[in-house]
Scaffold this motif. Structure first.
Motif, short mmCIF file in Angstrom:
data_model
loop_
_atom_site.label_atom_id
_atom_site.label_comp_id
_atom_site.label_asym_id
_atom_site.label_seq_id
_atom_site.Cartn_x
_atom_site.Cartn_y
_atom_site.Cartn_z
N VAL A 121 -11.43 -45.76 6.68
CA VAL A 121 -12.06 -45.30 5.66
C VAL A 121 -12.80 -46.10 4.73
O VAL A 121 -12.23 -47.25 4.53
N MET A 122 -13.86 -45.66 4.19
CA MET A 122 -14.44 -46.55 3.35
C MET A 122 -14.64 -45.72 1.96
O MET A 122 -14.69 -44.54 1.87
N MET A 123 -15.01 -46.43 0.87
CA MET A 123 -15.08 -46.24 -0.40
C MET A 123 -16.08 -46.97 -1.30
O MET A 123 -16.03 -48.20 -0.94
N THR A 124 -16.73 -46.50 -2.04
CA THR A 124 -17.55 -47.27 -3.18
C THR A 124 -16.64 -47.40 -4.43
O THR A 124 -16.15 -46.46 -4.97
N PHE A 125 -16.79 -48.79 -5.20
CA PHE A 125 -16.03 -48.81 -6.40
C PHE A 125 -16.47 -50.10 -6.88
O PHE A 125 -17.20 -50.96 -6.11
N GLY A 126 -16.17 -50.62 -8.05
CA GLY A 126 -16.58 -51.74 -8.50
C GLY A 126 -16.17 -52.82 -7.91
O GLY A 126 -15.04 -52.75 -7.23
N ALA A 127 -16.55 -54.09 -8.23
CA ALA A 127 -15.91 -55.19 -7.51
C ALA A 127 -14.71 -55.46 -8.24
O ALA A 127 -14.26 -54.82 -9.38
N ASP A 128 -13.73 -55.97 -7.43
CA ASP A 128 -12.09 -55.86 -7.98
C ASP A 128 -11.97 -56.54 -9.17
O ASP A 128 -12.30 -57.72 -9.25
N SER A 129 -11.79 -55.71 -10.08
CA SER A 129 -11.82 -56.26 -11.50
C SER A 129 -10.42 -57.16 -11.75
O SER A 129 -10.56 -58.16 -12.58
N GLY B 252 -7.60 -49.93 -9.59
CA GLY B 252 -8.31 -48.65 -9.92
C GLY B 252 -8.78 -48.85 -11.44
O GLY B 252 -9.57 -49.79 -11.62
N TYR B 253 -8.82 -47.95 -12.06
CA TYR B 253 -9.48 -47.96 -13.50
C TYR B 253 -8.60 -48.56 -14.79
O TYR B 253 -9.15 -48.56 -15.85
N THR B 254 -7.73 -49.23 -14.15
CA THR B 254 -6.73 -49.78 -15.47
C THR B 254 -7.69 -50.77 -16.63
O THR B 254 -7.78 -50.70 -17.55
N LEU B 255 -8.19 -52.01 -15.88
CA LEU B 255 -9.02 -53.00 -16.52
C LEU B 255 -10.44 -52.33 -16.91
O LEU B 255 -10.81 -52.67 -17.85
#
Length: 135
Positions: free
Chosen positions: A33-41, A63-66
């Motif tokens: 499974v693939m997903m897009t997201f920002g580089a690992d913060s 996820g969105y914590t940072l």
């Protein structure tokens, strides 16, 4: 997947949580499974102290914590710079002033969008972990 379907599954950032394995019926169903997201913060040097603090408290800042923390830092900087803040004034200030955050230095364009987007592609494995796909 239970029926042997091997179709590719690609999603946006809504699945960037280890909770996906439970929702999928187990980590074995996530393989590929693939997903897009920002580089690992969590790997950004500016946020390492905060990441350590979260982990010491027993919380993994995935996820969105940072992202949320960085957003509050930007809002705080704009509020501190404006004695009579309004949404318009804060937005205008952010468009012309970069802010140092736990995710590095952030700046915005005239439309209010981030000047630099760091989206990447991730792939999940059969153990329920995801990692960045490198070219």
């Amino acid at each position: 997947r239970e029926q042997g379907l091997k179709a590719h599954f690609v999603s946006g950032d809504g699945i960037v949580s280890k909770d996906l394995a439970a929702a999928a019926g187990g980590p074995q169903y996530l393989e590929g499974v693939m997903m897009t997201f920002g580089a690992d913060s969590r790997k950004i040097p500016a946020g390492q102290k905060l990441v350590t603090t979260f982990r010491q408290a027993g919380y993994e800042p995935e996820g969105y914590t940072l992202y949320a923390y960085a957003a509050m830092q930007a809002i705080s900087a704009a509020l501190q710079a404006n004695t009579t803040p309004s949404g318009a004034k804060l937005g205008a200030w952010l468009q012309t002033h970069p802010v140092d955050t736990v995710m590095g230095r952030k700046s915005w364009d005239a439309k209010g969008d981030l000047s630099v987007s760091d989206y990447v592609l991730y792939r999940w494995d059969a153990q329920g972990n995801y990692s960045e796909v490198t070219p």
